[in-house]
Design a protein around this motif. Structure first.
Motif, PDB file in Angstrom:
ATOM      1  N   GLN A 214     -12.731 -41.468   7.612  1.00 40.01           N
ATOM      2  CA  GLN A 214     -11.504 -41.750   8.344  1.00 40.01           C
ATOM      3  C   GLN A 214     -11.220 -40.559   9.255  1.00 40.01           C
ATOM      4  O   GLN A 214     -11.095 -39.438   8.793  1.00 40.01           O
ATOM      5  CB  GLN A 214     -10.327 -41.961   7.386  1.00 40.01           C
ATOM      6  CG  GLN A 214     -10.520 -43.087   6.390  1.00 40.01           C
ATOM      7  CD  GLN A 214     -10.297 -44.468   6.987  1.00 40.01           C
ATOM      8  OE1 GLN A 214     -10.154 -44.625   8.202  1.00 40.01           O
ATOM      9  NE2 GLN A 214     -10.263 -45.487   6.143  1.00 40.01           N
ATOM     10  N   SER A 215     -11.151 -40.809  10.546  1.00 39.05           N
ATOM     11  CA  SER A 215     -10.869 -39.757  11.509  1.00 39.05           C
ATOM     12  C   SER A 215     -10.455 -40.418  12.813  1.00 39.05           C
ATOM     13  O   SER A 215     -10.374 -41.649  12.903  1.00 39.05           O
ATOM     14  CB  SER A 215     -12.099 -38.869  11.731  1.00 39.05           C
ATOM     15  OG  SER A 215     -13.125 -39.598  12.386  1.00 39.05           O
TER      16      SER A 215
ATOM     17  N   LEU B 223     -19.182 -41.025  11.201  1.00 34.16           N
ATOM     18  CA  LEU B 223     -19.988 -41.664  10.155  1.00 34.16           C
ATOM     19  C   LEU B 223     -21.465 -41.602  10.482  1.00 34.16           C
ATOM     20  O   LEU B 223     -22.293 -41.333   9.613  1.00 34.16           O
ATOM     21  CB  LEU B 223     -19.538 -43.121  10.002  1.00 34.16           C
ATOM     22  CG  LEU B 223     -20.415 -44.033   9.140  1.00 34.16           C
ATOM     23  CD1 LEU B 223     -20.505 -43.519   7.707  1.00 34.16           C
ATOM     24  CD2 LEU B 223     -19.863 -45.459   9.161  1.00 34.16           C
ATOM     25  N   TRP B 224     -21.814 -41.847  11.756  1.00 36.69           N
ATOM     26  CA  TRP B 224     -23.219 -41.971  12.129  1.00 36.69           C
ATOM     27  C   TRP B 224     -23.786 -40.729  12.807  1.00 36.69           C
ATOM     28  O   TRP B 224     -24.930 -40.735  13.231  1.00 36.69           O
ATOM     29  CB  TRP B 224     -23.414 -43.190  13.028  1.00 36.69           C
ATOM     30  CG  TRP B 224     -23.061 -44.450  12.319  1.00 36.69           C
ATOM     31  CD1 TRP B 224     -21.975 -45.244  12.521  1.00 36.69           C
ATOM     32  CD2 TRP B 224     -23.778 -45.049  11.235  1.00 36.69           C
ATOM     33  NE1 TRP B 224     -21.974 -46.293  11.636  1.00 36.69           N
ATOM     34  CE2 TRP B 224     -23.073 -46.193  10.840  1.00 36.69           C
ATOM     35  CE3 TRP B 224     -24.961 -44.723  10.565  1.00 36.69           C
ATOM     36  CZ2 TRP B 224     -23.497 -47.018   9.802  1.00 36.69           C
ATOM     37  CZ3 TRP B 224     -25.388 -45.544   9.533  1.00 36.69           C
ATOM     38  CH2 TRP B 224     -24.662 -46.673   9.162  1.00 36.69           C
TER      39      TRP B 224
ATOM     40  N   ARG C 116      -9.994 -49.895   9.449  1.00 32.39           N
ATOM     41  CA  ARG C 116     -10.683 -48.837  10.175  1.00 32.39           C
ATOM     42  C   ARG C 116     -11.206 -49.350  11.512  1.00 32.39           C
ATOM     43  O   ARG C 116     -11.253 -48.614  12.501  1.00 32.39           O
ATOM     44  CB  ARG C 116     -11.818 -48.265   9.331  1.00 32.39           C
ATOM     45  CG  ARG C 116     -12.553 -47.128  10.028  1.00 32.39           C
ATOM     46  CD  ARG C 116     -13.538 -46.440   9.121  1.00 32.39           C
ATOM     47  NE  ARG C 116     -14.676 -47.260   8.749  1.00 32.39           N
ATOM     48  CZ  ARG C 116     -15.729 -46.819   8.067  1.00 32.39           C
ATOM     49  NH1 ARG C 116     -15.759 -45.561   7.661  1.00 32.39           N
ATOM     50  NH2 ARG C 116     -16.724 -47.624   7.763  1.00 32.39           N
ATOM     51  N   ALA C 117     -11.599 -50.612  11.551  1.00 36.81           N
ATOM     52  CA  ALA C 117     -12.122 -51.195  12.792  1.00 36.81           C
ATOM     53  C   ALA C 117     -11.020 -51.635  13.739  1.00 36.81           C
ATOM     54  O   ALA C 117     -11.317 -52.106  14.845  1.00 36.81           O
ATOM     55  CB  ALA C 117     -13.028 -52.381  12.462  1.00 36.81           C
ATOM     56  N   GLY C 118      -9.764 -51.502  13.316  1.00 36.98           N
ATOM     57  CA  GLY C 118      -8.658 -51.908  14.170  1.00 36.98           C
ATOM     58  C   GLY C 118      -8.371 -53.390  14.126  1.00 36.98           C
ATOM     59  O   GLY C 118      -7.744 -53.939  15.045  1.00 36.98           O
ATOM     60  N   LEU C 119      -8.792 -54.074  13.062  1.00 35.90           N
ATOM     61  CA  LEU C 119      -8.568 -55.503  12.905  1.00 35.90           C
ATOM     62  C   LEU C 119      -7.410 -55.745  11.941  1.00 35.90           C
ATOM     63  O   LEU C 119      -7.150 -54.935  11.051  1.00 35.90           O
ATOM     64  CB  LEU C 119      -9.832 -56.186  12.381  1.00 35.90           C
ATOM     65  CG  LEU C 119     -11.069 -56.077  13.268  1.00 35.90           C
ATOM     66  CD1 LEU C 119     -12.272 -56.714  12.586  1.00 35.90           C
ATOM     67  CD2 LEU C 119     -10.821 -56.726  14.631  1.00 35.90           C
ATOM     68  N   PRO C 120      -6.715 -56.874  12.060  1.00 38.94           N
ATOM     69  CA  PRO C 120      -5.571 -57.146  11.187  1.00 38.94           C
ATOM     70  C   PRO C 120      -6.004 -57.432   9.751  1.00 38.94           C
ATOM     71  O   PRO C 120      -7.116 -57.911   9.506  1.00 38.94           O
ATOM     72  CB  PRO C 120      -4.926 -58.376  11.827  1.00 38.94           C
ATOM     73  CG  PRO C 120      -6.029 -59.030  12.599  1.00 38.94           C
ATOM     74  CD  PRO C 120      -6.896 -57.919  13.093  1.00 38.94           C
ATOM     75  N   ALA C 121      -5.126 -57.138   8.819  1.00 36.74           N
ATOM     76  CA  ALA C 121      -5.399 -57.394   7.410  1.00 36.74           C
ATOM     77  C   ALA C 121      -5.424 -58.900   7.146  1.00 36.74           C
ATOM     78  O   ALA C 121      -4.770 -59.689   7.839  1.00 36.74           O
ATOM     79  CB  ALA C 121      -4.340 -56.722   6.547  1.00 36.74           C
ATOM     80  N   LEU C 122      -6.176 -59.296   6.145  1.00 40.34           N
ATOM     81  CA  LEU C 122      -6.265 -60.685   5.729  1.00 40.34           C
ATOM     82  C   LEU C 122      -5.397 -60.915   4.496  1.00 40.34           C
ATOM     83  O   LEU C 122      -5.180 -60.005   3.691  1.00 40.34           O
ATOM     84  CB  LEU C 122      -7.713 -61.054   5.402  1.00 40.34           C
ATOM     85  CG  LEU C 122      -8.746 -60.875   6.517  1.00 40.34           C
ATOM     86  CD1 LEU C 122     -10.144 -61.172   5.979  1.00 40.34           C
ATOM     87  CD2 LEU C 122      -8.426 -61.776   7.698  1.00 40.34           C
TER      88      LEU C 122
END
Length: 539
Positions: free
Chosen positions: A262-263, A270-271, A436-442
């Protein structure tokens, strides 16, 4: 047979030290290996290192990349100008005598070489007389996990395999028949169950001064959980171990040993090829483990995946012509667009690169031209996940990246999957990777919809880490057929990504979607060398 083992370890010691530092090349080293003092603590570590190296040679190369990534919608070979011949054969893997790639015939031989080295390590290190019993038992356990990983990959690619559980001598059956798929999985499970109690945690290794990169307790637990999840799917349909898989995954999560990166720039961090032992990378194939002396096997996956063109601040500096890849393997434009339709944020931007600046003449492009994935038959996207920012590469088939075997994001997604299959979905893991990917929670999904959501998230998060084919196959033939139909005949399916893009139909998928192709044909070379082996049905 003792002389054979002594000769082998001397040979392995020579390989190990010639790829490390020359000041260890002393005559006394070779004189120290005799029948009275073998194995020693030092030679045991060398033998284990060779077991890691042999596993790496089998899996971190373009051949395995082709076998596991190419038959999915996510990868293509070269550009569309060569699809009618090359991609057709790599994607269907018909492996006819007319079109078979020689690489295929060597794959299983290379994997079994690694099994043999792991068996040598298990048998010989077990006899080590040492005051450090804990380390001895951990080394044996690491070798058992490497052997289990080899069989796990083989059973998912080819089905039931000959079980070789110890170093073979001339007194053994040198022509073992293939075990069944359930028997092969039972062997894998047994090895992992035996290994887990003897493996230290990550922090335990650190306390002992053991270098990063060794297989830890959490790694073995995660691999066993993945084996149980795979067994629950096609073809076994054995869900009896799902609760144990949940227990294993929760042990990893609750250990506090691992976490998501997380940053402000999580995917870059990460990569980053210079930050590969971060908290998320649980077990990698290390580039250094392969040495630089074995030729073709060192032409690793990444060199084939990376483009021959670069963009400023996207790839290597380009000052050295070798700081670009071979550009042989890429991403079909329709798949890149499909990915973007589900996730267009920082994860997509780091995983897939669609635009490049030509650094030299390439096809119809000239140095300085902008090259885009949809530029006609020469167009394709490339994998950005393994970019080597600022690296000066030794050759265009080599990148200085480790390859992930297991990382913490996979653990979280497996946990979400297994809780759903047990009837009470836990959204924590899948929402962590989505956030982390900026997508909404399910939330509030049915069991079937949640299952689809987990597999979608696995495809997006774990892209090009040799997971997609296995995830497709464990969902069964009908699922594989539907995925491949949608992507590989885009102009015949106007609802699919890439529809109406003006390209010809990629190729016929008739062979690709025949049920028997859920397993690959057993390599003819292996069949010819062992009269007790049988070919998979349909080939």
């Amino acid at each position: 047979m003792k002389k054979t083992y002594i000769y082998s370890i001397v040979l392995m010691a020579f390989v190990f030290f010639t790829t490390s530092c020359e000041d260890k090349l002393e005559e006394e080293l070779f004189n120290s290996y005799g029948s009275s003092n073998f194995p020693t603590n030092e030679t045991a570590e060398i033998l284990l290192a060779e077991a890691y190296a042999d596993y790496a040679r089998a899996y971190n190369n373009h051949r395995m990349g082709w076998a596991i990534e190419m038959p999915t919608p996510a990868m293509q070979y070269r550009s569309r100008r060569s699809l009618q011949l090359v991609r057709h054969n790599l994607s269907t893997w018909t492996w006819s005598t007319q079109f078979a790639d020689p690489a295929y015939f060597e794959m299983l031989t290379t994997i079994f070489f690694g099994v043999r080295t792991a068996n040598d390590a298990i048998g010989l290190i077990s006899t080590l007389e040492t005051d450090n019993i804990e380390r001895r038992d951990a080394m044996v356990a690491e070798a058992k996990v490497l052997r289990a990983l080899a069989y796990f990959n083989m059973v998912r690619l080819w089905g039931g395999m000959p079980i070789i559980d110890k170093a073979q001598t001339l007194d053994d059956d040198l022509f073992p028949a293939r075990a069944s798929i359930p028997e092969t999985y039972a062997f894998i499970v047994q090895g992992l169950q035996e290994a887990i109690p003897d493996l230290p945690t990550r922090s335990g290794y650190m306390a002992q001064g053991i270098p990063a990169g060794h297989i830890t307790k959490g790694v073995a637990q995660g691999i066993l959980a993945k084996v149980y999840l795979t067994m629950a799917g096609d073809p076994l349909g054995d869900a009896s171990n799902l609760q144990e898989a949940r227990n294993l995954l929760e042990a990893i999560i609750n250990s506090g040993e691992w976490g998501l990166v997380q940053s402000a720039t999580p995917y870059k961090d990460l990569w980053d090829w210079q930050n590969e032992f971060n908290n998320e990378r649980m077990f990698d194939i290390q580039k250094e483990s392969q040495g630089r002396t074995t030729g073709q096997n060192l032409r690793m996956i990444f060199g084939y995946m990376t483009p021959p063109l670069v963009s400023e601040d996207i790839w290597a500096s380009g000052a050295n012509p070798n700081s670009r890849g071979a550009g042989l393997d890429g991403i079909p434009p329709e798949y890149a667009k499909w990915y973007e339709s589900h996730d267009s944020g920082p994860r997509y931007q780091w995983t897939i690169v669609t635009e490049f600046i030509a650094q030299s003449n390439f096809g119809k492009f000239r140095a300085g031209d902008l090259y885009h994935m949809e530029d006609g038959r020469d167009g394709q996207a490339h994998i950005g996940k393994y970019r080597a920012l600022g690296a000066e590469l030794e050759d265009r088939f080599y990148c200085p990246n480790n390859f992930p075997v297991l990382r913490y994001a996979d653990i979280l997604l497996m946990h979400s999957e297994v809780t759903n299959e047990l009837g009470a979905a836990d959204y924590t893991g899948i929402n962590a990777t989505r956030e982390r990917a900026g997508l909404p929670a399910l939330s509030g999904l049915s069991q079937d919809d949640f299952r689809d959501a987990v597999f979608l998230e696995r495809e997006l998060e774990l892209a090009y880490e040799q997971n997609l084919l296995f995830d497709m196959r464990r969902r069964g033939f009908a699922y594989c057929q539907s995925r491949l139909n949608g992507f590989f005949q885009p102009n015949q399916n106007e609802t699919s990504p890439g529809a109406g893009d003006g390209y010809q139909v990629d190729y016929s998928i008739t062979n690709l979607t025949e049920p028997h192709r859920m397993l690959y044909p057993y390599p003819p070379r292996e069949l010819a060398s062992n009269p007790n082996l049988e070919q998979n049905p349909g080939y």
